[in-house]
Design an enzyme around this catalytic site. Structure first.
Site, PDB file in Angstrom:
ATOM      1  N   ASN A 284      59.502  42.066 -48.889  1.00  0.00           N
ATOM      2  CA  ASN A 284      59.955  42.755 -47.835  1.00  0.00           C
ATOM      3  C   ASN A 284      59.566  41.983 -46.309  1.00  0.00           C
ATOM      4  OD1 ASN A 284      60.366  45.305 -48.510  1.00  0.00           O
ATOM      5  ND2 ASN A 284      58.162  46.235 -49.221  1.00  0.00           N
TER       6      ASN A 284
ATOM      7  N   HIS B 281      60.118  42.689 -42.749  1.00  0.00           N
ATOM      8  CA  HIS B 281      60.463  44.358 -43.433  1.00  0.00           C
ATOM      9  C   HIS B 281      59.487  45.010 -42.977  1.00  0.00           C
ATOM     10  CE1 HIS B 281      64.144  43.142 -45.783  1.00  0.00           C
ATOM     11  NE2 HIS B 281      63.871  44.310 -46.072  1.00  0.00           N
TER      12      HIS B 281
ATOM     13  N   HIS C  58      69.919  47.809 -40.179  1.00  0.00           N
ATOM     14  CA  HIS C  58      68.277  47.401 -41.228  1.00  0.00           C
ATOM     15  C   HIS C  58      68.562  46.038 -41.324  1.00  0.00           C
ATOM     16  CE1 HIS C  58      65.657  47.444 -44.669  1.00  0.00           C
ATOM     17  NE2 HIS C  58      66.839  46.445 -44.937  1.00  0.00           N
TER      18      HIS C  58
ATOM     19  N   GLU D 279      69.765  39.594 -44.995  1.00  0.00           N
ATOM     20  CA  GLU D 279      68.565  39.208 -46.174  1.00  0.00           C
ATOM     21  C   GLU D 279      69.079  38.161 -46.677  1.00  0.00           C
ATOM     22  OE1 GLU D 279      67.131  41.821 -47.243  1.00  0.00           O
ATOM     23  OE2 GLU D 279      66.685  43.347 -45.863  1.00  0.00           O
TER      24      GLU D 279
ATOM     25  N   HIS E 256      61.107  47.537 -40.342  1.00  0.00           N
ATOM     26  CA  HIS E 256      61.044  48.982 -40.179  1.00  0.00           C
ATOM     27  C   HIS E 256      60.580  49.537 -39.161  1.00  0.00           C
ATOM     28  CE1 HIS E 256      60.789  48.360 -45.567  1.00  0.00           C
ATOM     29  NE2 HIS E 256      61.755  49.099 -44.768  1.00  0.00           N
TER      30      HIS E 256
ATOM     31  N   LYS F  74      66.309  37.287 -56.232  1.00  0.00           N
ATOM     32  CA  LYS F  74      66.543  38.154 -55.983  1.00  0.00           C
ATOM     33  C   LYS F  74      65.894  38.968 -58.088  1.00  0.00           C
ATOM     34  CE  LYS F  74      66.397  43.705 -55.122  1.00  0.00           C
ATOM     35  NZ  LYS F  74      66.352  44.196 -54.791  1.00  0.00           N
TER      36      LYS F  74
ATOM     37  N   ARG G 280      56.319  42.022 -56.252  1.00  0.00           N
ATOM     38  CA  ARG G 280      58.164  42.330 -55.634  1.00  0.00           C
ATOM     39  C   ARG G 280      58.130  43.262 -54.190  1.00  0.00           C
ATOM     40  NH1 ARG G 280      62.978  46.456 -58.567  1.00  0.00           N
ATOM     41  NH2 ARG G 280      64.015  46.752 -57.134  1.00  0.00           N
TER      42      ARG G 280
ATOM     43  N   ARG H 115      69.119  64.336 -67.154  1.00  0.00           N
ATOM     44  CA  ARG H 115      67.417  63.202 -67.231  1.00  0.00           C
ATOM     45  C   ARG H 115      68.290  61.867 -67.717  1.00  0.00           C
ATOM     46  NH1 ARG H 115      66.140  68.265 -69.856  1.00  0.00           N
ATOM     47  NH2 ARG H 115      64.418  69.049 -69.257  1.00  0.00           N
TER      48      ARG H 115
ATOM     49  N   GLU I  19      57.732  47.054 -58.863  1.00  0.00           N
ATOM     50  CA  GLU I  19      56.749  47.128 -57.693  1.00  0.00           C
ATOM     51  C   GLU I  19      55.316  46.946 -58.442  1.00  0.00           C
ATOM     52  OE1 GLU I  19      58.967  46.882 -54.193  1.00  0.00           O
ATOM     53  OE2 GLU I  19      57.346  47.254 -52.845  1.00  0.00           O
TER      54      GLU I  19
ATOM     55  N   LYS J 150      66.352  50.500 -57.726  1.00  0.00           N
ATOM     56  CA  LYS J 150      65.633  51.257 -57.041  1.00  0.00           C
ATOM     57  C   LYS J 150      66.574  52.081 -56.846  1.00  0.00           C
ATOM     58  CE  LYS J 150      61.758  49.428 -54.789  1.00  0.00           C
ATOM     59  NZ  LYS J 150      61.035  48.424 -53.466  1.00  0.00           N
TER      60      LYS J 150
HETATM   61  P1  NAD Z   1      75.703  51.317 -45.799  1.00  0.00           P
HETATM   62  O1  NAD Z   1      75.489  51.926 -46.532  1.00  0.00           O
HETATM   63  O2  NAD Z   1      75.984  52.826 -44.967  1.00  0.00           O
HETATM   64  O3  NAD Z   1      77.440  50.157 -44.881  1.00  0.00           O
HETATM   65  C1  NAD Z   1      77.624  50.300 -43.966  1.00  0.00           C
HETATM   66  C2  NAD Z   1      78.990  50.609 -43.639  1.00  0.00           C
HETATM   67  O4  NAD Z   1      79.642  50.015 -44.077  1.00  0.00           O
HETATM   68  C3  NAD Z   1      79.450  52.003 -43.998  1.00  0.00           C
HETATM   69  O5  NAD Z   1      79.705  53.091 -42.569  1.00  0.00           O
HETATM   70  C4  NAD Z   1      79.943  52.303 -45.023  1.00  0.00           C
HETATM   71  O6  NAD Z   1      80.587  53.064 -44.991  1.00  0.00           O
HETATM   72  C5  NAD Z   1      80.373  50.492 -44.732  1.00  0.00           C
HETATM   73  N1  NAD Z   1      81.053  50.028 -46.041  1.00  0.00           N
HETATM   74  C6  NAD Z   1      81.164  49.590 -46.890  1.00  0.00           C
HETATM   75  N2  NAD Z   1      81.975  49.276 -47.756  1.00  0.00           N
HETATM   76  C7  NAD Z   1      83.197  48.267 -46.667  1.00  0.00           C
HETATM   77  C8  NAD Z   1      84.020  48.107 -47.588  1.00  0.00           C
HETATM   78  N3  NAD Z   1      83.906  47.149 -48.009  1.00  0.00           N
HETATM   79  N4  NAD Z   1      84.966  47.804 -46.029  1.00  0.00           N
HETATM   80  C9  NAD Z   1      84.454  48.707 -44.656  1.00  0.00           C
HETATM   81  N5  NAD Z   1      83.443  49.544 -44.725  1.00  0.00           N
HETATM   82  C10 NAD Z   1      82.541  49.140 -45.658  1.00  0.00           C
HETATM   83  O7  NAD Z   1      74.461  50.289 -45.196  1.00  0.00           O
HETATM   84  P2  NAD Z   1      74.237  49.254 -46.539  1.00  0.00           P
HETATM   85  O8  NAD Z   1      73.681  48.245 -45.079  1.00  0.00           O
HETATM   86  O9  NAD Z   1      74.922  48.398 -47.588  1.00  0.00           O
HETATM   87  O10 NAD Z   1      72.676  50.098 -46.994  1.00  0.00           O
HETATM   88  C11 NAD Z   1      71.525  49.939 -46.110  1.00  0.00           C
HETATM   89  C12 NAD Z   1      70.938  51.368 -47.605  1.00  0.00           C
HETATM   90  O11 NAD Z   1      70.795  50.291 -48.377  1.00  0.00           O
HETATM   91  C13 NAD Z   1      69.313  51.788 -46.950  1.00  0.00           C
HETATM   92  O12 NAD Z   1      70.180  53.069 -47.044  1.00  0.00           O
HETATM   93  C14 NAD Z   1      68.328  51.022 -47.504  1.00  0.00           C
HETATM   94  O13 NAD Z   1      67.685  51.920 -47.523  1.00  0.00           O
HETATM   95  C15 NAD Z   1      69.167  50.884 -48.774  1.00  0.00           C
HETATM   96  N6  NAD Z   1      68.793  49.532 -49.233  1.00  0.00           N
HETATM   97  C16 NAD Z   1      68.241  49.858 -50.928  1.00  0.00           C
HETATM   98  C17 NAD Z   1      68.009  48.692 -51.492  1.00  0.00           C
HETATM   99  C18 NAD Z   1      67.634  48.771 -52.632  1.00  0.00           C
HETATM  100  O14 NAD Z   1      67.078  48.124 -53.249  1.00  0.00           O
HETATM  101  N7  NAD Z   1      67.549  49.931 -53.261  1.00  0.00           N
HETATM  102  C19 NAD Z   1      67.697  47.635 -50.817  1.00  0.00           C
HETATM  103  C20 NAD Z   1      68.273  47.535 -49.391  1.00  0.00           C
HETATM  104  C21 NAD Z   1      68.672  48.497 -49.064  1.00  0.00           C
HETATM  105  N1  GLY Z   2      64.654  45.410 -51.398  1.00  0.00           N
HETATM  106  C1  GLY Z   2      64.003  45.135 -52.070  1.00  0.00           C
HETATM  107  C2  GLY Z   2      63.311  45.772 -53.347  1.00  0.00           C
HETATM  108  O1  GLY Z   2      64.541  45.896 -53.804  1.00  0.00           O
HETATM  109  O2  GLY Z   2      62.427  45.514 -53.816  1.00  0.00           O
END
Ligand code: NAD
Ligand code: GLY
Length: 359
Positions: A245, A248, A265, A185, A252, A227, A241, A121, A237, A143
Site C-alpha cells: 500500500n 496508497h 488509481h 505500480e 486512496h 509481488k 502484505r 462455494r 494480509e 484478492k
Molecule cells: P480497468 O479494469 O477498469 O481497465 C481500465 C480500462 O482499460 C477499462 O476501460 C478496460 O475495459 C480497458 N482495457 C482493459 N484491457 C484493455 C486492452 N488490452 N486494450 C484496451 N482496453 C483495455 O482498470 P485497471 O486499472 O486494470 O484495474 C483497476 C481495478 O483493479 C480497481 O477496481 C482496483 O480496485 C483493482 N485492483 C485490484 C487489486 C488486487 O490485488 N486484486 C490490486 C490493484 C487494483
Molecule cells: N494490491 C495490494 C495487494 O494485492 O495486496
C-alpha cells in the site's frame, strides 16, 4: 517468455509472461487440470479485441466456451453485475467441474475472481490480465471482490487463480493513460523493494514508454516476482502484505475525493508516492535527493506529482477512512532510501504535517 511460480502450498500456481500467449491459453488451461465449460468473463471493450482469440484457443483445446460480459467501468464493480454473472453462469450450466477465465483489467479480474470464489462455494479460475496494472498487480495474489456503497473492495475473498497468463501484446490496444497508470505500480516496486529496478526504470524510460516488448516483459517479470514474494509470506494480509500500500494512503484519499472520476488509481498512487517520500524524508528515512529522484521518475513517466486542491477536513476524513487504519493511528508505508520499505504508524494529522501538505 518467463514462467514464475507463486508458492502457496496447495494454492500454488504459475504466472506465464509471453508475447502472443493468448493462443496457448486453451492448452495451458488443460495443463493445469481445467475441464468442462470455460466461462470467459470480460467486458465489451476487451472482448472486441481479444474475445475471439481467447474463444478459439479454448475451443481448440476441447473446451465448451460460455462468454459472459459485464459493463466496462469501476462503477459496475458491484453486486448487480455479480448477480447477473451468477445468472449467466447458471444459464450456461457452469458447475464445479467447470472454470472461469477472467479476461480484462483489474475490474474484470476482481469481479470474475469473486464470482469464481463464491459460485457453488468456489470453482477454479484463471486470470488473463490485459491492463498493465492487472499484469503487475491485481491478477497476482488472489484478492478478489466488489465495491459497496460504503467503500471500494469492501466485499471480497482471498481466492487464488490456478494460472495467470500474461500476453504482453494485449497492451498494444490499451490507451496511454491506462498504461502510464500501471507504471505507477511498477515504480512503486522499485522504490520499496529494489533500487536496481528503480535505476532500470530511470535508464529505460524511452523504450518503456514506446512499449518495447522485451522491456515490457522485463518490468512485468520483475514486478510479479516482487509481488509474489510478499504474497507468499503473507497471503491473507495479516501484516507484511500491507507494504504494497505504499503511496496508497494518500492515493486512496485523492481517488475517493475525486469521486473515482478525476484521477485513475495509478495516477492517485503516483501523487501518494511523492507524499510518502516526503513523509519518509521528514522521518529521516531518506534524503531530499531520494525524494527528488522519486518525484522526477514519476513525473518523467507522465504521471501527476502535484497534490490536487482539497478541503483539509475532507482529506483528513478520507485518510482516516483508509480501511487499514486501527484506532487513531494508521499504518503508513515509508521508503528507507530507495529500494527498502519501512512500516510506520501515524495519525492523519501527523501525516499532513510530515508530508508538507500543512505548514
Ligand atoms: P480497468 O479494469 O477498469 O481497465 C481500465 C480500462 O482499460 C477499462 O476501460 C478496460 O475495459 C480497458 N482495457 C482493459 N484491457 C484493455 C486492452 N488490452 N486494450 C484496451 N482496453 C483495455 O482498470 P485497471 O486499472 O486494470 O484495474 C483497476 C481495478 O483493479 C480497481 O477496481 C482496483 O480496485 C483493482 N485492483 C485490484 C487489486 C488486487 O490485488 N486484486 C490490486 C490493484 C487494483
Ligand atoms: N494490491 C495490494 C495487494 O494485492 O495486496
Amino acid at each position: 517468455m518467463s514462467i514464475l511460480p507463486v508458492n502457496l502450498a496447495e494454492n500454488s500456481y504459475e504466472i506465464v509472461i509471453e508475447r502472443g500467449s493468448l493462443a496457448s491459453l486453451g492448452q495451458r488451461c488443460r495443463a493445469v487440470g481445467m475441464k468442462g465449460v470455460a466461462a470467459v468473463i470480460s467486458n465489451p471493450t476487451v472482448t472486441a479485441h481479444y474475445g475471439t482469440a481467447v474463444q478459439e484457443s479454448l475451443e481448440a483445446a476441447g473446451f465448451a466456451v460460455a462468454r459472459i460480459e459485464m459493463p466496462d467501468g469501476e462503477e459496475y464493480k458491484n453486486s448487480a453485475s455479480l448477480n447477473r454473472i451468477y445468472d449467466d453462469l447458471g444459464a450456461a450450466g457452469v458447475d464445479r467441474s467447470s472454470f472461469v477465465v477472467a479476461l480484462g483489467g483489474g475490474v474484470v479480474g476482481d469481479v470474475a475472481g469473486f464470482a469464481a470464489a463464491t459460485w457453488m462455494r468456489g470453482i477454479p479460475f484463471v486470470q488473463v490480465p490485459t491492463t498493465l496494472l492487472a499484469q503487475v498487480d491485481s491478477s497476482v495474489g488472489g484478492k478478489t471482490g466488489i465495491d459497496h456503497p460504503r467503500g471500494k473492495n469492501l466485499i471480497g475473498a482471498f481466492y487464488q487463480p490456478r494460472l495467470v497468463l500474461i500476453d504482453v501484446d494485449t497492451l498494444a490496444t490499451l490507451d496511454q493513460r491506462q498504461f502510464r497508470a500501471g507504471l505507477a505500480e511498477v515504480i512503486k516496486y522499485g522504490v520499496i523493494f529494489d533500487h536496481l529496478f528503480f535505476e532500470f526504470m530511470e535508464a529505460n524510460r524511452t523504450g518503456i514508454l514506446a512499449m518495447e516488448p522485451e522491456l515490457l516483459i522485463e518490468i512485468i517479470h520483475r514486478s510479479c516476482i516482487l509481488k509474489s514474494r510478499v504474497v507468499e509470506s503473507d497471503e491473507k494480509e495479516s501484516g507484511l502484505r500491507a507494504i504494497l500500500n505504499y503511496g496508497h494512503t494518500f492515493g486512496h484519499a485523492f481517488e475517493s475525493l475525486s469521486g473515482y472520476r478525476g484521477l485513475v488509481h495509478g495516477e492517485a498512487v503516483a501523487i501518494g508516492m511523492v507524499l510518502a517520500a516526503r513523509v519518509s524524508a521528514a522521518e529521516g528515512m531518506c534524503s531530499q535527493n531520494d525524494v527528488s529522484r522519486i518525484y522526477a521518475l514519476i513525473s518523467r513517466y507522465g504521471l501527476p506529482v502535484e497534490t490536487p486542491l482539497y478541503d483539509r477536513q475532507q482529506l483528513l476524513n478520507s485518510v482516516a477512512a483508509d480501511k487499514k487504519s486501527k484506532g487513531d493511528s494508521l499504518t503508513f508505508i515509508c521508503n528507507r532510501g530507495i529500494g527498502m520499505y519501512e512500516m510506520t504508524h501515524h495519525t492523519p494529522e501527523e501525516l499532513l504535517l510530515l508530508s508538507g501538505l500543512e505548514a
